[in-house]
Design a protein around this motif. Structure first.
Motif, short mmCIF file in Angstrom:
data_model
loop_
_atom_site.label_atom_id
_atom_site.label_comp_id
_atom_site.label_asym_id
_atom_site.label_seq_id
_atom_site.Cartn_x
_atom_site.Cartn_y
_atom_site.Cartn_z
N ARG A 75 0.85 -1.25 0.05
CA ARG A 75 -0.06 0.07 -0.02
C ARG A 75 0.87 1.23 -0.03
NH1 ARG A 75 -4.88 -1.48 -0.83
NH2 ARG A 75 -5.83 -3.21 0.49
N ALA A 76 2.11 1.06 -0.06
CA ALA A 76 3.02 2.42 0.19
C ALA A 76 2.64 3.09 -1.30
CB ALA A 76 4.42 2.06 0.01
N PRO A 77 2.63 4.50 -1.31
CA PRO A 77 2.13 4.99 -2.62
C PRO A 77 3.10 4.99 -3.73
CG PRO A 77 2.15 6.48 -0.80
CD PRO A 77 2.78 5.28 -0.26
N HIS A 78 4.25 4.55 -3.39
CA HIS A 78 5.37 4.42 -4.45
C HIS A 78 5.55 2.81 -4.79
CE1 HIS A 78 7.44 3.96 -0.68
NE2 HIS A 78 8.67 3.28 -1.38
N ALA A 79 4.91 1.98 -4.39
CA ALA A 79 5.09 0.57 -4.67
C ALA A 79 5.10 0.15 -6.07
CB ALA A 79 3.92 -0.15 -3.73
N HIS A 80 4.15 0.77 -6.85
CA HIS A 80 3.95 0.47 -7.96
C HIS A 80 5.16 0.74 -8.90
CE1 HIS A 80 2.35 4.37 -8.02
NE2 HIS A 80 2.51 4.35 -9.50
N LEU A 81 5.58 2.00 -8.39
CA LEU A 81 6.83 2.58 -9.06
C LEU A 81 8.24 1.76 -9.14
CD1 LEU A 81 6.40 6.20 -8.27
CD2 LEU A 81 5.82 5.25 -10.38
N VAL A 82 8.28 1.28 -7.87
CA VAL A 82 9.53 0.11 -7.45
C VAL A 82 9.23 -0.93 -8.34
CG1 VAL A 82 10.65 -1.03 -5.90
CG2 VAL A 82 9.91 1.38 -5.23
N GLU A 83 8.00 -1.53 -8.25
CA GLU A 83 7.83 -3.02 -9.06
C GLU A 83 7.83 -2.93 -10.65
OE1 GLU A 83 6.02 -7.07 -8.98
OE2 GLU A 83 7.06 -5.61 -7.39
N PHE A 84 7.36 -2.00 -11.14
CA PHE A 84 7.34 -1.74 -12.50
C PHE A 84 8.46 -0.73 -13.09
CE2 PHE A 84 2.91 -3.11 -11.17
CZ PHE A 84 2.98 -4.36 -11.82
#
Length: 132
Positions: A75-84
């Motif tokens: 749920r961290a706001p930047h999680a998708h940026l790190v993942e993708f």
């Protein structure tokens, strides 16, 4: 010789009742798998997460979707940026580079699921045939 009418016998298997019993039996296993995936994802994210917010946001939880089961969320706001990964944009809106992806959820899921499949195969003691 007279013809004898052939009668068929039909047995209905209550699919939903069987499916519900199987779900109930698998529930603890699914919860454990989700927890293992979340733990592995937290470990994978450790060296890119300086503040610890990403790691703290990774949780296994019961799914609210129709099929049920468990999901792992970050749920961290930047999680998708790190993942993708993501593009770097300058103040004028131009793309000036790209930040590489550092997947942590998908590899954790894949690794834990592979291990779980091997564990199940070992429990079956060779009764499992990969060809189906």
């Amino acid at each position: 010789m007279p013809l004898i009418p052939v009668r068929s016998v039909t047995v209905d298997i209550p699919d939903e009742a069987v499916a519900e019993q199987v779900r109930a039996m698998l529930e603890p296993e699914l919860e454990m798998l989700a927890e293992r995936i979340a733990s592995d994802a937290r470990n994978r994210a450790a060296f890119t997460d300086r503040t610890g917010k990403l790691r703290k946001s990774i949780k296994a939880q019961k799914s609210k979707f129709e099929g049920g089961g468990y999901i792992v969320v970050a749920r961290a706001p930047h999680a998708h940026l790190v993942e993708f990964g993501h593009a770097m944009i300058d103040v004028n809106g131009r793309t000036v580079g790209h930040v590489a992806a550092f997947p942590f959820l998908r590899p954790a899921r894949d690794r834990v699921m592979r291990a779980a499949i091997h564990e199940i195969q070992a429990r079956l003691g060779g009764a499992y045939d990969e060809r189906g």
